[in-house]
Design a protein around this motif. Structure first.
Motif, PDB file in Angstrom:
ATOM      1  N   ALA A  20       0.838  -1.208   0.000  1.00  0.00           N
ATOM      2  CA  ALA A  20       0.000   0.000   0.000  1.00  0.00           C
ATOM      3  C   ALA A  20       0.867   1.250   0.000  1.00  0.00           C
ATOM      4  O   ALA A  20       0.539   2.258  -0.653  1.00  0.00           O
ATOM      5  N   THR A  21       1.971   1.203   0.721  1.00  0.00           N
ATOM      6  CA  THR A  21       2.870   2.348   0.796  1.00  0.00           C
ATOM      7  C   THR A  21       3.550   2.595  -0.550  1.00  0.00           C
ATOM      8  O   THR A  21       3.723   3.745  -0.973  1.00  0.00           O
ATOM      9  N   VAL A  22       3.920   1.531  -1.234  1.00  0.00           N
ATOM     10  CA  VAL A  22       4.509   1.673  -2.570  1.00  0.00           C
ATOM     11  C   VAL A  22       3.512   2.324  -3.526  1.00  0.00           C
ATOM     12  O   VAL A  22       3.862   3.238  -4.294  1.00  0.00           O
ATOM     13  N   ARG A  23       2.277   1.862  -3.489  1.00  0.00           N
ATOM     14  CA  ARG A  23       1.256   2.455  -4.375  1.00  0.00           C
ATOM     15  C   ARG A  23       1.094   3.937  -4.087  1.00  0.00           C
ATOM     16  O   ARG A  23       0.949   4.756  -5.010  1.00  0.00           O
ATOM     17  N   HIS A  24       1.128   4.301  -2.819  1.00  0.00           N
ATOM     18  CA  HIS A  24       1.010   5.721  -2.466  1.00  0.00           C
ATOM     19  C   HIS A  24       2.224   6.507  -2.960  1.00  0.00           C
ATOM     20  O   HIS A  24       2.075   7.616  -3.503  1.00  0.00           O
ATOM     21  N   ALA A  36       4.504  -8.004  -7.754  1.00  0.00           N
ATOM     22  CA  ALA A  36       5.534  -9.034  -7.922  1.00  0.00           C
ATOM     23  C   ALA A  36       6.923  -8.413  -8.057  1.00  0.00           C
ATOM     24  O   ALA A  36       7.899  -8.931  -7.509  1.00  0.00           O
ATOM     25  N   GLU A  37       7.011  -7.298  -8.777  1.00  0.00           N
ATOM     26  CA  GLU A  37       8.302  -6.629  -8.942  1.00  0.00           C
ATOM     27  C   GLU A  37       8.825  -6.116  -7.610  1.00  0.00           C
ATOM     28  O   GLU A  37      10.018  -6.220  -7.314  1.00  0.00           O
ATOM     29  N   TRP A  38       7.936  -5.536  -6.801  1.00  0.00           N
ATOM     30  CA  TRP A  38       8.388  -5.002  -5.515  1.00  0.00           C
ATOM     31  C   TRP A  38       8.750  -6.128  -4.551  1.00  0.00           C
ATOM     32  O   TRP A  38       9.772  -6.074  -3.861  1.00  0.00           O
ATOM     33  N   ILE A  39       7.934  -7.170  -4.506  1.00  0.00           N
ATOM     34  CA  ILE A  39       8.184  -8.291  -3.598  1.00  0.00           C
ATOM     35  C   ILE A  39       9.520  -8.952  -3.915  1.00  0.00           C
ATOM     36  O   ILE A  39      10.247  -9.384  -3.013  1.00  0.00           O
ATOM     37  N   GLN A  49      15.738  -0.025  -3.604  1.00  0.00           N
ATOM     38  CA  GLN A  49      14.580  -0.470  -4.367  1.00  0.00           C
ATOM     39  C   GLN A  49      13.977   0.676  -5.174  1.00  0.00           C
ATOM     40  O   GLN A  49      13.676   0.527  -6.358  1.00  0.00           O
ATOM     41  N   LEU A  50      13.793   1.815  -4.525  1.00  0.00           N
ATOM     42  CA  LEU A  50      13.201   2.952  -5.219  1.00  0.00           C
ATOM     43  C   LEU A  50      14.057   3.391  -6.399  1.00  0.00           C
ATOM     44  O   LEU A  50      13.532   3.739  -7.466  1.00  0.00           O
ATOM     45  N   ALA A 183       6.640 -13.340   2.014  1.00  0.00           N
ATOM     46  CA  ALA A 183       6.218 -12.794   0.730  1.00  0.00           C
ATOM     47  C   ALA A 183       6.771 -13.560  -0.465  1.00  0.00           C
ATOM     48  O   ALA A 183       6.138 -13.600  -1.522  1.00  0.00           O
ATOM     49  N   CYS A 184       7.951 -14.144  -0.328  1.00  0.00           N
ATOM     50  CA  CYS A 184       8.614 -14.752  -1.483  1.00  0.00           C
ATOM     51  C   CYS A 184       8.132 -16.188  -1.710  1.00  0.00           C
ATOM     52  O   CYS A 184       7.719 -16.885  -0.785  1.00  0.00           O
TER      53      CYS A 184
END
Length: 211
Positions: A20-24, A36-39, A49-50, A183-184
């Motif tokens: 949710a934080t990534v989407r924001h 999937a890319e972020w995980i 990552q950013l 997550a993985c």
């Protein structure tokens, strides 16, 4: 035996918060990495990552600021231990096992999560992304945590839910256990060649008892 834990996805169920934080952070940016890319990058420092998804290097500061604001606002509401995690950690601590956390979070963020969940009372060492020069999968954070706990790699086990955790542990010379509830995917974790694979955190107690 000393036991080292990853934090997000291993002890605490924060993947929904992270996504949710990534989407924001990327809202209005024109595009956003897929879940999937972020995980796939979980276990590496946020800024790294950013930088991998930003269109330009100068965008990283803005994306990181947006990420942190949302994370701080929603952390307590969306952060909880995985079922049984707090009890397992407390039982291991009561048995005299030195415990520590090795995380891609900065130390301040890690301590906030640990205090919020009550895990902080059992941890003798916390190593974050800003604790040393190199991050997982480099072994330096693992070795630093063991140094703080006063134990050698030969007397340690690391539990993590990402290949970065497991590779760092192997490179440091500690036994590794894959947390299959994180997550993985099981396939990604198997490729990191863990010594053990645990379906639930409760299985950690029997593994430690077996030596």
């Amino acid at each position: 035996m000393a036991i080292l834990f990853d934090l997000d996805g291993t002890l605490v169920d924060t993947v929904p918060l992270i996504l949710a934080t990534v989407r924001h952070a990327f809202d209005g940016y024109g595009w956003c990495p897929s879940e999937a890319e972020w995980i796939a990058g979980i276990g590496t420092p946020l800024r790294t990552q950013l930088a991998g998804f930003a269109r330009a290097p100068e965008d990283v500061e803005l994306l990181q600021a947006r990420y942190r604001r949302f994370w701080l606002a929603e952390h307590d509401r969306m952060t909880r231990c995985f079922p049984g995690a707090l009890e397992v950690v407390e039982r291991l601590a009561a048995r005299g096992h030195p415990l520590g956390v090795v995380t891609a979070k900065v130390e301040e963020g890690a301590w906030r999560t640990l205090r919020h969940t009550g895990l902080d009372r059992s941890m003798g060492a916390v190593v974050g992304a800003d604790s040393c020069a190199r991050a997982k999968p480099d072994p330096e954070p693992v070795l630093l945590a063991l140094s703080r706990l006063g134990r050698p790699p030969s007397e340690a086990l690391l539990l993590g839910d990402s290949p970065h955790d497991l590779v760092a542990g192997r490179r440091a010379g500690v036994r590794t256990a894959a947390a299959l509830w994180g997550a993985c995917s099981a396939e990604a974790l198997a490729a990191a060649e863990p010594d053990h694979r645990l379906a639930t955190i409760g299985e950690l107690l029997a593994l430690v008892d077996a030596g």
